[in-house]
Design a protein around this motif. Structure first.
Motif, mmCIF file in Angstrom:
data_model
loop_
_atom_site.group_PDB
_atom_site.id
_atom_site.type_symbol
_atom_site.label_atom_id
_atom_site.label_comp_id
_atom_site.label_asym_id
_atom_site.label_seq_id
_atom_site.Cartn_x
_atom_site.Cartn_y
_atom_site.Cartn_z
ATOM 1 N N LEU A 108 33.006 10.238 -40.792
ATOM 2 C CA LEU A 108 32.810 9.201 -39.777
ATOM 3 C C LEU A 108 32.177 7.977 -40.434
ATOM 4 O O LEU A 108 31.633 8.076 -41.529
ATOM 5 N N THR A 109 32.221 6.846 -39.750
ATOM 6 C CA THR A 109 31.542 5.670 -40.296
ATOM 7 C C THR A 109 30.050 5.793 -40.015
ATOM 8 O O THR A 109 29.628 6.502 -39.089
ATOM 9 N N TYR A 110 29.263 5.074 -40.787
ATOM 10 C CA TYR A 110 27.810 5.058 -40.638
ATOM 11 C C TYR A 110 27.438 4.629 -39.209
ATOM 12 O O TYR A 110 26.599 5.246 -38.554
ATOM 13 N N GLY A 111 28.101 3.602 -38.704
ATOM 14 C CA GLY A 111 27.831 3.074 -37.361
ATOM 15 C C GLY A 111 28.129 4.088 -36.269
ATOM 16 O O GLY A 111 27.372 4.211 -35.295
ATOM 17 N N THR A 112 29.227 4.832 -36.438
ATOM 18 C CA THR A 112 29.600 5.858 -35.446
ATOM 19 C C THR A 112 28.533 6.945 -35.380
ATOM 20 O O THR A 112 28.139 7.381 -34.294
ATOM 21 N N VAL A 113 28.033 7.358 -36.545
ATOM 22 C CA VAL A 113 26.993 8.395 -36.591
ATOM 23 C C VAL A 113 25.727 7.884 -35.897
ATOM 24 O O VAL A 113 25.094 8.606 -35.117
ATOM 25 N N ARG A 114 25.384 6.618 -36.143
ATOM 26 C CA ARG A 114 24.196 6.052 -35.488
ATOM 27 C C ARG A 114 24.359 6.045 -33.969
ATOM 28 O O ARG A 114 23.421 6.347 -33.232
ATOM 29 N N ASN A 115 25.558 5.740 -33.506
ATOM 30 C CA ASN A 115 25.827 5.766 -32.063
ATOM 31 C C ASN A 115 25.680 7.176 -31.495
ATOM 32 O O ASN A 115 25.117 7.375 -30.422
ATOM 33 N N TYR A 116 26.219 8.146 -32.251
ATOM 34 C CA TYR A 116 26.112 9.542 -31.825
ATOM 35 C C TYR A 116 24.637 9.955 -31.719
ATOM 36 O O TYR A 116 24.222 10.585 -30.744
ATOM 37 N N ILE A 117 23.860 9.600 -32.737
ATOM 38 C CA ILE A 117 22.441 9.980 -32.759
ATOM 39 C C ILE A 117 21.713 9.373 -31.555
ATOM 40 O O ILE A 117 20.925 10.040 -30.872
ATOM 41 N N SER A 118 22.028 8.121 -31.267
ATOM 42 C CA SER A 118 21.423 7.439 -30.118
ATOM 43 C C SER A 118 21.774 8.172 -28.811
ATOM 44 O O SER A 118 20.915 8.395 -27.953
ATOM 45 N N THR A 119 23.031 8.591 -28.674
ATOM 46 C CA THR A 119 23.486 9.323 -27.482
ATOM 47 C C THR A 119 22.761 10.665 -27.372
ATOM 48 O O THR A 119 22.338 11.071 -26.282
ATOM 49 N N ILE A 120 22.623 11.366 -28.513
ATOM 50 C CA ILE A 120 21.938 12.670 -28.533
ATOM 51 C C ILE A 120 20.492 12.513 -28.054
ATOM 52 O O ILE A 120 20.013 13.281 -27.213
ATOM 53 N N LEU A 121 19.797 11.508 -28.564
ATOM 54 C CA LEU A 121 18.400 11.279 -28.180
ATOM 55 C C LEU A 121 18.293 10.986 -26.685
ATOM 56 O O LEU A 121 17.395 11.490 -26.003
ATOM 57 N N ASP A 122 19.244 10.191 -26.182
ATOM 58 C CA ASP A 122 19.249 9.874 -24.741
ATOM 59 C C ASP A 122 19.469 11.130 -23.902
ATOM 60 O O ASP A 122 18.754 11.377 -22.934
ATOM 61 N N LYS A 123 20.471 11.926 -24.291
ATOM 62 C CA LYS A 123 20.805 13.121 -23.512
ATOM 63 C C LYS A 123 19.666 14.141 -23.504
ATOM 64 O O LYS A 123 19.436 14.819 -22.507
ATOM 65 N N LEU A 124 18.980 14.259 -24.641
ATOM 66 C CA LEU A 124 17.891 15.247 -24.737
ATOM 67 C C LEU A 124 16.556 14.675 -24.262
ATOM 68 O O LEU A 124 15.548 15.379 -24.243
ATOM 69 N N GLU A 125 16.578 13.381 -23.895
ATOM 70 C CA GLU A 125 15.382 12.694 -23.393
ATOM 71 C C GLU A 125 14.217 12.781 -24.376
ATOM 72 O O GLU A 125 13.098 13.155 -24.031
ATOM 73 N N VAL A 126 14.535 12.429 -25.636
ATOM 74 C CA VAL A 126 13.515 12.413 -26.693
ATOM 75 C C VAL A 126 13.596 11.083 -27.424
ATOM 76 O O VAL A 126 14.547 10.321 -27.244
#
Length: 199
Positions: free
Chosen positions: A164-182
Motif C-alpha cells: 500500500l502507499t504510505y498515505g493509505t496506511v496513515r489513513n487506515y491507522i487514523s480510521t482504526i484509532l477512531d473506531k477503537l476510540e483511542v
C-alpha cells in the motif's frame, strides 16, 4: 471425594480458598501452587480431578498452564479478578471447564466445582454477555494492519508489507484509532488485546 489442586500467587487467598474447600464434605485439597509451573507439576504428581487456577501469576500464567493441561484428565476452573473478554476467549480456546470471578460468594465456587464434575461448563454470566455484545468493529484489512502495528512495524514497513502507499496506511491507522476510540497505536493494540480481537 473430589480431589483439588489450587494455583494462586497471593498466599492469603490461597490459604483461604484451601480452607473453604476443605470444609466441603465431598472435597479435598491435595495440593497448592503459587504459579503455573508448580500447578502443572502438582497435577502430574497428584492426578487431581480439578485444578482451580488464577490467571496472573509469576512465571507461567494460569492461562499458559491451562493450555498445557488441555487434553489431560484434569478439569480446569479459572478463578480470577479479571473480567476481560480477551482472557475469557483464550480460556475457552484452552478448553477450561469454568471461568469464575473472585468477587462471587464462596459457596458459588463449591457449587461450580460440583457442576463441572458433572460435565457442565460454568462461565461468569457477565463475561458471556460482554463477549457477545462487543463485536470487533475493524474490517479484515484494518485487523491485518493492527496486527502489524502490534509487531512493532513502522508505517513505512506496513506499507511495504501490504503493498500500500504510505498515505493509505496513515489513513487506515487514523480510521482504526477512531473506531477503537483511542488516541494512539499503543492504546489501540491494548484495546484490541483486552477485547480478544487478535486471533
Amino acid at each position: 471425594m473430589i480431589r483439588i489442586v489450587i494455583a494462586e500467587d497471593q498466599k492469603m487467598m490461597l490459604g483461604a480458598l484451601g480452607a473453604l474447600l476443605d470444609l466441603e464434605e465431598d472435597m479435598s485439597v491435595v495440593g497448592s501452587a503459587s504459579n503455573g509451573e508448580e500447578a502443572l507439576a502438582l497435577v502430574n504428581e497428584e492426578k487431581p480431578d480439578i485444578c482451580i487456577m488464577d490467571i496472573e501469576m509469576p512465571g507461567k500464567s494460569g492461562l499458559d498452564a491451562a493450555e498445557e493441561l488441555k487434553g489431560i484428565d484434569c478439569k480446569v476452573v479459572i478463578l480470577t479478578t479479571f473480567a476481560r473478554a480477551g482472557y475469557f476467549q483464550r480460556a475457552i480456546k484452552a478448553g477450561v471447564n469454568g471461568y469464575m470471578l473472585k468477587d462471587n460468594p464462596s459457596e458459588d465456587l463449591a457449587n461450580a466445582i460440583r457442576r463441572v464434575m458433572e460435565g457442565k461448563r460454568i462461565y461468569a454470566p457477565e463475561l458471556v454477555d460482554e463477549l457477545y455484545s462487543q463485536e470487533n468493529p475493524l474490517t479484515k484489512r484494518e485487523s491485518e494492519l493492527l496486527a502489524l502495528m502490534a509487531e512493532g512495524k513502522s508505517t513505512k514497513e506496513i506499507a511495504e508489507t501490504l503493498h500500500l502507499t504510505y498515505g493509505t496506511v496513515r489513513n487506515y491507522i487514523s480510521t482504526i484509532l477512531d473506531k477503537l476510540e483511542v488516541s494512539n497505536r499503543i492504546e489501540a493494540i491494548a484495546r484490541a488485546n483486552e477485547k480478544g480481537w487478535f486471533n
